[in-house]
Scaffold this motif. Structure first.
Motif, mmCIF file in Angstrom:
data_model
loop_
_atom_site.group_PDB
_atom_site.id
_atom_site.type_symbol
_atom_site.label_atom_id
_atom_site.label_comp_id
_atom_site.label_asym_id
_atom_site.label_seq_id
_atom_site.Cartn_x
_atom_site.Cartn_y
_atom_site.Cartn_z
ATOM 1 N N ILE A 102 0.808 -1.227 0.000
ATOM 2 C CA ILE A 102 0.000 0.000 0.000
ATOM 3 C C ILE A 102 0.840 1.276 0.000
ATOM 4 O O ILE A 102 0.283 2.372 -0.017
ATOM 5 C CB ILE A 102 -0.975 0.033 1.194
ATOM 6 N N GLY A 103 2.161 1.150 0.005
ATOM 7 C CA GLY A 103 3.008 2.332 -0.026
ATOM 8 C C GLY A 103 3.457 2.774 1.352
ATOM 9 O O GLY A 103 2.825 2.468 2.372
ATOM 10 N N LEU A 104 4.551 3.521 1.378
ATOM 11 C CA LEU A 104 5.178 3.914 2.641
ATOM 12 C C LEU A 104 4.306 4.865 3.456
ATOM 13 O O LEU A 104 4.123 4.686 4.660
ATOM 14 C CB LEU A 104 6.537 4.563 2.342
ATOM 15 N N GLY A 105 3.761 5.896 2.811
ATOM 16 C CA GLY A 105 3.005 6.907 3.544
ATOM 17 C C GLY A 105 1.791 6.336 4.255
ATOM 18 O O GLY A 105 1.574 6.594 5.439
ATOM 19 N N LEU A 106 0.977 5.549 3.553
ATOM 20 C CA LEU A 106 -0.230 4.998 4.158
ATOM 21 C C LEU A 106 0.117 3.949 5.209
ATOM 22 O O LEU A 106 -0.541 3.867 6.257
ATOM 23 C CB LEU A 106 -1.125 4.399 3.078
ATOM 24 N N ALA A 107 1.136 3.142 4.948
ATOM 25 C CA ALA A 107 1.511 2.096 5.904
ATOM 26 C C ALA A 107 1.961 2.708 7.230
ATOM 27 O O ALA A 107 1.533 2.275 8.314
ATOM 28 C CB ALA A 107 2.614 1.215 5.322
ATOM 29 N N VAL A 108 2.815 3.719 7.176
ATOM 30 C CA VAL A 108 3.312 4.341 8.405
ATOM 31 C C VAL A 108 2.198 5.107 9.110
ATOM 32 O O VAL A 108 2.142 5.136 10.348
ATOM 33 C CB VAL A 108 4.507 5.263 8.087
ATOM 34 N N THR A 109 1.289 5.706 8.346
ATOM 35 C CA THR A 109 0.163 6.419 8.964
ATOM 36 C C THR A 109 -0.711 5.459 9.772
ATOM 37 O O THR A 109 -1.083 5.745 10.916
ATOM 38 C CB THR A 109 -0.685 7.117 7.894
ATOM 39 N N LEU A 110 -1.046 4.320 9.189
ATOM 40 C CA LEU A 110 -1.850 3.333 9.914
ATOM 41 C C LEU A 110 -1.061 2.754 11.091
ATOM 42 O O LEU A 110 -1.620 2.513 12.161
ATOM 43 C CB LEU A 110 -2.291 2.218 8.971
ATOM 44 N N GLU A 111 0.236 2.537 10.914
ATOM 45 C CA GLU A 111 1.056 2.025 12.011
ATOM 46 C C GLU A 111 1.068 3.000 13.181
ATOM 47 O O GLU A 111 1.131 2.590 14.349
ATOM 48 C CB GLU A 111 2.484 1.776 11.523
ATOM 49 N N VAL A 246 7.437 15.694 18.032
ATOM 50 C CA VAL A 246 8.269 15.592 16.837
ATOM 51 C C VAL A 246 8.117 14.213 16.195
ATOM 52 O O VAL A 246 8.095 14.080 14.959
ATOM 53 C CB VAL A 246 9.739 15.891 17.183
ATOM 54 N N ALA A 247 7.974 13.173 17.029
ATOM 55 C CA ALA A 247 7.758 11.830 16.486
ATOM 56 C C ALA A 247 6.465 11.750 15.685
ATOM 57 O O ALA A 247 6.327 10.906 14.788
ATOM 58 C CB ALA A 247 7.739 10.806 17.614
ATOM 59 N N SER A 248 5.514 12.643 15.994
ATOM 60 C CA SER A 248 4.249 12.656 15.268
ATOM 61 C C SER A 248 4.425 12.999 13.794
ATOM 62 O O SER A 248 3.515 12.770 12.984
ATOM 63 C CB SER A 248 3.292 13.680 15.896
ATOM 64 N N LEU A 249 5.571 13.545 13.442
ATOM 65 C CA LEU A 249 5.809 13.922 12.053
ATOM 66 C C LEU A 249 6.134 12.718 11.173
ATOM 67 O O LEU A 249 6.221 12.855 9.944
ATOM 68 C CB LEU A 249 6.965 14.929 11.977
ATOM 69 N N ASN A 250 6.322 11.533 11.773
ATOM 70 C CA ASN A 250 6.726 10.369 10.980
ATOM 71 C C ASN A 250 5.797 10.065 9.811
ATOM 72 O O ASN A 250 6.274 9.793 8.703
ATOM 73 C CB ASN A 250 6.872 9.144 11.889
ATOM 74 N N PRO A 251 4.461 10.081 9.994
ATOM 75 C CA PRO A 251 3.611 9.824 8.831
ATOM 76 C C PRO A 251 3.806 10.837 7.701
ATOM 77 O O PRO A 251 3.774 10.476 6.516
ATOM 78 C CB PRO A 251 2.193 9.909 9.413
ATOM 79 N N VAL A 252 3.981 12.106 8.064
ATOM 80 C CA VAL A 252 4.196 13.137 7.043
ATOM 81 C C VAL A 252 5.518 12.893 6.317
ATOM 82 O O VAL A 252 5.593 12.968 5.079
ATOM 83 C CB VAL A 252 4.182 14.535 7.680
ATOM 84 N N LEU A 253 6.559 12.587 7.083
ATOM 85 C CA LEU A 253 7.857 12.326 6.474
ATOM 86 C C LEU A 253 7.823 11.067 5.625
ATOM 87 O O LEU A 253 8.467 10.997 4.572
ATOM 88 C CB LEU A 253 8.928 12.207 7.563
ATOM 89 N N ALA A 254 7.065 10.056 6.079
ATOM 90 C CA ALA A 254 6.949 8.823 5.297
ATOM 91 C C ALA A 254 6.280 9.102 3.956
ATOM 92 O O ALA A 254 6.721 8.605 2.904
ATOM 93 C CB ALA A 254 6.155 7.779 6.084
#
Length: 289
Positions: A102-111, A246-254
């Motif tokens: 499903i791609g990096l952005g969506l996978a990390v967002t759901l994670e 700052v860790a909350s930015l991970n989905p955006v960065l992904a």
């Protein structure tokens, strides 16, 4: 995935806090860049092969950095370590398999729903209920039925989210039970051992090319070694809430690294869902005493 043992640092001046934020931002960017680069090897050595290489590198780095005193562990501590090792064995394999589908952005967002669920668990505040509803709305839109929906990939990302929640809870327990990161390092080492036969089998059936092996090793360094070092240094300079924000930015960065490195394009609704989940987490943290 980065460390969640967040001790309160001593009072720091603005320059030190700025350095801490820069380190955390670099850690998050390195983590997601490593995941994106690692996914370039999926076609050659599969997600399981990439995860095996990453686990081996992570184990070497953590064990060398912490040098756990295993003979001093009690049975209760070993039980926690074994449980965390099981989480380590599943979380990255589930996440990388989800990224492949499903791609990096969506996978990390759901994670990222894992740590958000831990933050909201047991709360009776109305603001937290509103944040939970905002995040749930984002997930509902992300997982809405479409002809191209990959529910297996989404399910794997949610499994990674559940593992991340377990990782946080187990790490907290180990942090109270063992000094430093001895428990985390030992669990990572045991997980690396689990992936020895898996990695050998995968690499024998899917012979690695030089570039593919390089991508996997780079993922191990950028997604394990660099974040571990940056987080350890950052936690001496910033508070736990600031670290979590700052860790909350991970989905955006992904999503951003997925776009730049993997040419993964998200539509406006998907970007809005990522923003909703990040906003829910940040609001929860900022409004706590």
């Amino acid at each position: 995935m980065t460390s969640t043992q967040l001790p309160a640092p001593p009072a720091a001046d603005p320059a030190s806090r700025g350095a801490g934020v820069a380190l955390m931002s670099g850690s998050a960017l390195s983590n997601q860049t490593g995941a994106a680069i690692g996914s370039l090897a999926f076609d050659t050595i599969t997600p399981a092969g990439v995860v095996a290489v990453r686990q081996w590198i992570a184990a070497l780095v953590l064990l060398a950095a912490t040098r756990p005193r295993w003979r001093e562990f009690t049975r209760a501590q070993w039980r926690l370590v074994l449980a965390l090792a099981g989480v380590f064995a599943v979380i990255n394999l589930a996440l990388y398999s989800a990224v492949d589908r499903i791609g990096l952005g969506l996978a990390v967002t759901l994670e990222f729903l894992g740590p958000l669920a831990v933050a909201l668990a047991g709360s009776r505040r109305l603001i937290d209920l509103a944040c939970a509803l905002l995040a749930a709305a984002g997930v509902a839109v992300l997982m809405r039925p479409e002809p191209t929906s990959d529910y297996l990939g989404m399910g794997l990302a949610l499994l990674a989210a559940a593992c991340w929640a377990g990782y946080i809870l187990l790490n907290r327990a180990l942090g109270r039970s063992l000094p430093g990161a001895q428990g985390t390092a030992t669990a990572c080492g045991l997980s690396g051992l689990v992936f020895v036969p898996i990695g050998i089998a995968v690499l024998l059936t899917h012979p690695p090319t030089g570039p593919a092996l390089g991508f996997a090793i780079t993922a191990g360094v950028l997604s394990s070694a660099v974040p571990f070092l940056c987080d350890a240094l950052a936690l001496r300079r910033v508070s736990a809430p600031l670290f979590a924000i700052v860790a909350s930015l991970n989905p955006v960065l992904a999503a951003t690294t997925g776009l730049l490195i993997l040419d993964e394009h998200l539509d406006a609704a998907q970007w809005a869902c990522i923003a909703a989940i990040v906003t829910a987490n940040t609001t929860t943290i900022l409004t706590r005493r």
